[in-house]
Scaffold this motif. Structure first.
Motif, short mmCIF file in Angstrom:
data_model
loop_
_atom_site.label_atom_id
_atom_site.label_comp_id
_atom_site.label_asym_id
_atom_site.label_seq_id
_atom_site.Cartn_x
_atom_site.Cartn_y
_atom_site.Cartn_z
N GLY A 14 -37.29 -72.29 -60.52
CA GLY A 14 -38.10 -71.86 -61.64
C GLY A 14 -38.11 -70.36 -61.81
O GLY A 14 -37.44 -69.60 -61.08
N SER A 15 -38.90 -69.92 -62.79
CA SER A 15 -39.00 -68.51 -63.14
C SER A 15 -40.45 -68.07 -63.24
O SER A 15 -41.34 -68.90 -63.50
CB SER A 15 -38.30 -68.24 -64.48
OG SER A 15 -36.92 -68.56 -64.44
N ARG A 17 -42.77 -64.15 -64.19
CA ARG A 17 -42.76 -62.71 -64.42
C ARG A 17 -44.03 -62.09 -63.86
O ARG A 17 -45.14 -62.50 -64.21
CB ARG A 17 -42.62 -62.36 -65.90
CG ARG A 17 -42.39 -60.87 -66.12
CD ARG A 17 -42.16 -60.48 -67.56
NE ARG A 17 -43.41 -60.32 -68.28
CZ ARG A 17 -43.57 -59.52 -69.34
NH1 ARG A 17 -42.54 -58.81 -69.77
NH2 ARG A 17 -44.73 -59.43 -69.95
N ARG A 64 -30.86 -62.31 -59.59
CA ARG A 64 -31.94 -63.24 -59.90
C ARG A 64 -33.20 -62.53 -60.42
O ARG A 64 -33.91 -63.09 -61.25
CB ARG A 64 -32.32 -64.06 -58.66
CG ARG A 64 -31.17 -64.87 -58.08
CD ARG A 64 -31.65 -65.79 -56.96
NE ARG A 64 -32.20 -65.08 -55.82
CZ ARG A 64 -33.46 -65.20 -55.39
NH1 ARG A 64 -34.29 -66.03 -56.02
NH2 ARG A 64 -33.88 -64.52 -54.34
N PHE A 65 -33.46 -61.35 -59.93
CA PHE A 65 -34.65 -60.59 -60.31
C PHE A 65 -34.25 -59.42 -61.21
O PHE A 65 -33.18 -58.82 -61.03
CB PHE A 65 -35.36 -60.04 -59.08
CG PHE A 65 -36.05 -61.06 -58.22
CD1 PHE A 65 -35.85 -62.42 -58.38
CD2 PHE A 65 -36.94 -60.63 -57.23
CE1 PHE A 65 -36.50 -63.35 -57.58
CE2 PHE A 65 -37.61 -61.55 -56.42
CZ PHE A 65 -37.38 -62.91 -56.59
N THR A 66 -35.14 -59.09 -62.13
CA THR A 66 -34.93 -57.94 -63.00
C THR A 66 -36.21 -57.13 -63.08
O THR A 66 -37.26 -57.66 -63.44
CB THR A 66 -34.53 -58.38 -64.41
OG1 THR A 66 -33.34 -59.17 -64.36
CG2 THR A 66 -34.27 -57.15 -65.30
N GLN A 79 -39.15 -59.72 -63.50
CA GLN A 79 -38.75 -61.04 -63.95
C GLN A 79 -37.97 -61.71 -62.82
O GLN A 79 -36.97 -61.16 -62.35
CB GLN A 79 -37.87 -60.95 -65.20
CG GLN A 79 -37.34 -62.27 -65.69
CD GLN A 79 -38.43 -63.19 -66.20
OE1 GLN A 79 -39.34 -62.76 -66.91
NE2 GLN A 79 -38.36 -64.47 -65.83
N MET A 80 -38.43 -62.87 -62.41
CA MET A 80 -37.83 -63.57 -61.29
C MET A 80 -37.31 -64.91 -61.75
O MET A 80 -38.08 -65.75 -62.26
CB MET A 80 -38.87 -63.76 -60.17
CG MET A 80 -39.52 -62.47 -59.72
SD MET A 80 -40.71 -62.71 -58.39
CE MET A 80 -41.97 -63.65 -59.25
N ASN A 81 -36.03 -65.12 -61.61
CA ASN A 81 -35.39 -66.37 -61.99
C ASN A 81 -34.75 -67.03 -60.78
O ASN A 81 -34.56 -66.39 -59.74
CB ASN A 81 -34.31 -66.11 -63.05
CG ASN A 81 -34.88 -65.49 -64.31
OD1 ASN A 81 -36.00 -65.78 -64.73
ND2 ASN A 81 -34.08 -64.63 -64.95
N SER A 82 -34.42 -68.30 -60.93
CA SER A 82 -33.75 -69.05 -59.84
C SER A 82 -34.48 -68.86 -58.52
O SER A 82 -33.88 -68.55 -57.49
CB SER A 82 -32.29 -68.61 -59.72
OG SER A 82 -31.59 -68.80 -60.93
N LEU A 83 -35.77 -69.04 -58.57
CA LEU A 83 -36.60 -68.77 -57.38
C LEU A 83 -36.26 -69.71 -56.24
O LEU A 83 -35.92 -70.89 -56.44
CB LEU A 83 -38.07 -68.87 -57.75
CG LEU A 83 -38.60 -67.66 -58.52
CD1 LEU A 83 -39.93 -67.96 -59.19
CD2 LEU A 83 -38.74 -66.45 -57.60
N ASP A 87 -38.43 -66.80 -51.33
CA ASP A 87 -39.06 -65.76 -52.13
C ASP A 87 -40.58 -65.78 -51.99
O ASP A 87 -41.27 -64.88 -52.49
CB ASP A 87 -38.70 -65.91 -53.61
CG ASP A 87 -37.23 -65.68 -53.88
OD1 ASP A 87 -36.66 -66.42 -54.72
OD2 ASP A 87 -36.64 -64.76 -53.28
#
Length: 112
Positions: A14-15, A17, A64-66, A79-83, A87
């Motif tokens: 999941g993602s 922010r 994965r993170f921005t 912004q965190m994706n593909s958790l 993490d």
């Protein structure tokens, strides 16, 4: 003062922010970072952004993170994706140079 928010419980893959509102210092001229501390581990820097907007990341979150910032709002985002389960941690933001009081951070829990 640094007030991180946006954490929560999310499934792996999941993602989410995170946001961090800063006050009490000249935010726009400072390099900022997102840090995290997992249970039983030391706090680590996972993402940083310069006052000019250049970014770099720990290998563990690269791709994965921005990290981003809005100087008009004195706020830095993550912004965190593909958790992943690994993490899971308390996330904090802070300056890179001249670290200030850490505050409470925001808890991210990733369920596997």
């Amino acid at each position: 003062q640094l007030q991180a928010s946006g954490g929560g419980l999310v499934q792996a893959g999941g993602s989410l922010r995170l946001s961090c509102a800063a006050s009490g210092f000249a935010f726009s001229i400072n390099d900022m970072g997102w840090y995290r501390q997992a249970p039983g581990k030391q706090r680590e820097l996972v993402a940083r952004i310069t006052n000019g907007g250049n970014t770099n990341y720990a290998d563990s979150v690269l791709g994965r993170f921005t990290i981003s910032r809005d100087n008009a709002k004195n706020t830095v985002y993550l912004q965190m994706n593909s958790l992943k389960f690994e993490d899971t941690a308390v996330y904090y933001c802070n300056k890179i140079v001249g670290v200030r009081s850490w505050g409470q951070g925001t808890q991210l829990t990733v369920s596997s």
